[in-house]
Structure formats: structure tokens, C-alpha cells
Design an enzyme around this catalytic site. Structure first.
Site, PDB file in Angstrom:
ATOM      1  N   ASP A  67       0.814  -1.214   0.000  1.00  0.00           N
ATOM      2  CA  ASP A  67       0.000   0.000   0.000  1.00  0.00           C
ATOM      3  C   ASP A  67       0.849   1.266   0.000  1.00  0.00           C
ATOM      4  O   ASP A  67       2.068   1.222   0.206  1.00  0.00           O
ATOM      5  CB  ASP A  67      -0.945  -0.003   1.215  1.00  0.00           C
ATOM      6  CG  ASP A  67      -0.283  -0.564   2.480  1.00  0.00           C
ATOM      7  OD1 ASP A  67       0.955  -0.466   2.599  1.00  0.00           O
ATOM      8  OD2 ASP A  67      -1.003  -1.093   3.340  1.00  0.00           O
ATOM      9  N   ASP A 134      -7.310  -2.971  14.481  1.00  0.00           N
ATOM     10  CA  ASP A 134      -8.729  -3.218  14.176  1.00  0.00           C
ATOM     11  C   ASP A 134      -8.913  -4.431  13.265  1.00  0.00           C
ATOM     12  O   ASP A 134      -9.983  -4.655  12.722  1.00  0.00           O
ATOM     13  CB  ASP A 134      -9.360  -1.963  13.543  1.00  0.00           C
ATOM     14  CG  ASP A 134      -8.685  -1.558  12.231  1.00  0.00           C
ATOM     15  OD1 ASP A 134      -7.747  -2.268  11.777  1.00  0.00           O
ATOM     16  OD2 ASP A 134      -9.090  -0.540  11.644  1.00  0.00           O
ATOM     17  N   HIS A 136      -7.177  -5.037  10.403  1.00  0.00           N
ATOM     18  CA  HIS A 136      -6.933  -4.849   8.968  1.00  0.00           C
ATOM     19  C   HIS A 136      -5.647  -5.536   8.523  1.00  0.00           C
ATOM     20  O   HIS A 136      -4.727  -5.750   9.315  1.00  0.00           O
ATOM     21  CB  HIS A 136      -6.957  -3.362   8.575  1.00  0.00           C
ATOM     22  CG  HIS A 136      -5.811  -2.532   9.068  1.00  0.00           C
ATOM     23  ND1 HIS A 136      -5.978  -1.360   9.758  1.00  0.00           N
ATOM     24  CD2 HIS A 136      -4.464  -2.676   8.936  1.00  0.00           C
ATOM     25  CE1 HIS A 136      -4.799  -0.834  10.031  1.00  0.00           C
ATOM     26  NE2 HIS A 136      -3.856  -1.614   9.555  1.00  0.00           N
ATOM     27  N   GLU A 141      -9.655  -2.017   5.718  1.00  0.00           N
ATOM     28  CA  GLU A 141     -10.258  -1.739   7.019  1.00  0.00           C
ATOM     29  C   GLU A 141     -11.494  -2.616   7.228  1.00  0.00           C
ATOM     30  O   GLU A 141     -12.014  -3.189   6.262  1.00  0.00           O
ATOM     31  CB  GLU A 141     -10.654  -0.258   7.084  1.00  0.00           C
ATOM     32  CG  GLU A 141      -9.479   0.713   6.972  1.00  0.00           C
ATOM     33  CD  GLU A 141      -8.641   0.819   8.246  1.00  0.00           C
ATOM     34  OE1 GLU A 141      -8.580  -0.163   9.029  1.00  0.00           O
ATOM     35  OE2 GLU A 141      -8.034   1.875   8.459  1.00  0.00           O
TER      36      GLU A 141
END
Ligand code: F6R
Length: 258
Positions: A67, A134, A136, A141
Site C-alpha cells: 500500500d 482493528d 486490517h 479496514e
């Protein structure tokens, strides 16, 4: 999923480095998927030290990063391209490396070209992943499609807060990223996830032992035929079957070891 519990982050990084070495021994022109963030930093430094000692050679390898922030030029100190140069590529020559261009004018076209480049390289042999608190992976996400491909994503407020330490203020953290999709990641032949610290314990348990759900994108890795999760003791704290994972590792046949 193979779960390996190591005493601390240092030992996790050594175990991961051994897997990189094994991959290169088996296929010197391997294609690696790479991650940024705090998790892989020690691993990259170990790979650099091994390369300098002549114990590791990435000169035939190709890499694709997961990313990049949208709106940061590759030369920006907080871009993931800069991160990779600083922590790995400046120390280990790699035949070809790729990080998505965060300044691309046509993002959908960039994403399609990135997927095409991965296919043309023969697909990813070993995909390194960090784990978001979280749940990811990449910047997929919670709520991301488990079949998603490389595309634009909007970061959650939690991820912006997690990453704010790298910028002078949370306001400076870009809100958008280009990330490989969960579906893109699942196509790698081997996925390797690293996680350290108590802050990751909940995400680790949800990923490895919870239900497969888009609310924990990393849980999609339960469907992957060859996924290795290496965690330190604090990150393993909420795993219900941790004693079994230790038992499996202790009794692992020699030929399976990295
Ligand atoms: C970074 C990436 C992210 C991180 C994750 C964990 O390229 O894809 O998924 O791996 O946010 O970040 P750290 O390692 O900083 O805890």
C-alpha cells in the site's frame, strides 16, 4: 493457519527472517509482497545485515508493497516508498521493487496496472503482513470485501490515530490510501503475518480463532492454505489454543522447520 508464539518481537523477527531465507533458497527469483509500519522494521534490518554478511541475496527478487498513502510523493519522508528505501532497499539490492504511486492522476488505472504487474511477475510467493489493531491487513479496514482487489480506501479514525505518531499531527495523516485488496493478498502462495504487543492481542485472537468476517479482514486468512502467523507472548495472550500451538511447534518435524 500455523500459529507460532515466540518470546518477544526480536525472536519473531528472526523466525520471519528464516522464512525469507528459506524462500530464497528454494527460489532465488522469488516475488515478495512487503508491508510497512513498525512491525517489519527489525525484520528488514536483519535482512540487511544478512545481505551484507553474504548470507542472503535478493538481487534476483521482485517485491510489491501492499500500500501507499494517496497524495504523498514517493520522496516524502512519510511515504511508504521512502520507508522501504530507508529500511530495506538502501541496504539490500533487489532486482525490481514496486510501491503504488500515491500521486497517480488516475487511481483506478494505477490499481489495475498494479494487479497486472503482479500477475506478469508470476504472482506473489511470500506475502509479509502486519496486523492492524482493528484487524486490517494492507489497508483493508473492517467492512472491506473479502474478495477486494487493489483500490482506493479511506482509513478509519483508529488507523489515522495509530499512524499519527509518524507525522507531526493527526491532521497531516492522509485519509486515503491505495491498497492491495483482501482477494489480492489471498492469491499469494504463502502469507506470513507478524504481530507484537498487547495492543494487537484482540486482533490476533479474532484473526486466528474468531469467525471469518469482513469486520476482521485478517480473518479471511483462515481460508488461505498456507498462512503462518508469528506473534510474541503479549500478542498471543488472548489466543484460546495457545498451548496447542506451542505443542505443535515443539513437535514440528525437522523438514518443516525454517
Ligand atoms: C502497512 C500495512 C498495515 C500495517 C498495520 C500494522 O503496509 O499494510 O496493514 O501492517 O497497520 O501496522 P504496525 O506494524 O505499525 O503496527
Amino acid at each position: 493457519m500455523e500459529v507460532i508464539i515466540k518470546q518477544d518481537a526480536e525472536k519473531v523477527s528472526w523466525e520471519a527472517a528464516a522464512l525469507f531465507c528459506r524462500q530464497l533458497r528454494e527460489k532465488p527469483d522469488s516475488v515478495f509482497g512487503l508491508a510497512t509500519g513498525s512491525t517489519p522494521v527489525r525484520l528488514y534490518h536483519l535482512l540487511g545485515e544478512m545481505a551484507q554478511a553474504g548470507e542472503l541475496d535478493l538481487s534476483q527478487a521482485t517485491t510489491f508493497n501492499l500500500d501507499e498513502y494517496v497524495g504523498l510523493p514517493g520522496a516524502h519522508p512519510q511515504s511508504y516508498a521512502s520507508f522501504m528505501r530507508e529500511h530495506l532497499f538502501a541496504h539490500v539490492p533487489v532486482a525490481r521493487w514496486h510501491v503504488p504511486d500515491g500521486m497517480a492522476g488516475d487511481i483506478p488505472q494505477l490499481c489495475a496496472a498494479y494487479e497486472q504487474a503482479i500477475r506478469e511477475a508470476g504472482g506473489i510467493d511470500l506475502q509479509l503482513l502486519g496486523l492492524g489493531s482493528d484487524g486490517h491487513i494492507g489497508f483493508n479496514e473492517p467492512g472491506s470485501s473479502l474478495g477486494s482487489r487493489t483500490r482506493l480506501k479511506t482509513l478509519t479514525a483508529q488507523t489515522v490515530a495509530d499512524n499519527a505518531c509518524y507525522f507531526s499531527s493527526p491532521a497531516e495523516v492522509p485519509r486515503h490510501v491505495v491498497t492491495m485488496g483482501v482477494g489480492t493478498i489471498l492469491e499469494a502462495r504463502h502469507c506470513l503475518v507478524l504481530a507484537f504487543g498487547e495492543r494487537k492481542a484482540q486482533a490476533v485472537a479474532a484473526m486466528a480463532e474468531g469467525a471469518i468476517t469482513a469486520m476482521v479482514p485478517a480473518s479471511a486468512l483462515q481460508m488461505h492454505p498456507v498462512c503462518t502467523l508469528i506473534v510474541d507472548e503479549p500478542a498471543a495472550a488472548l489466543l484460546q489454543r495457545r498451548e496447542y500451538y506451542r505443542w505443535v511447534y515443539e513437535n514440528k518435524p525437522a523438514w518443516q522447520r525454517a
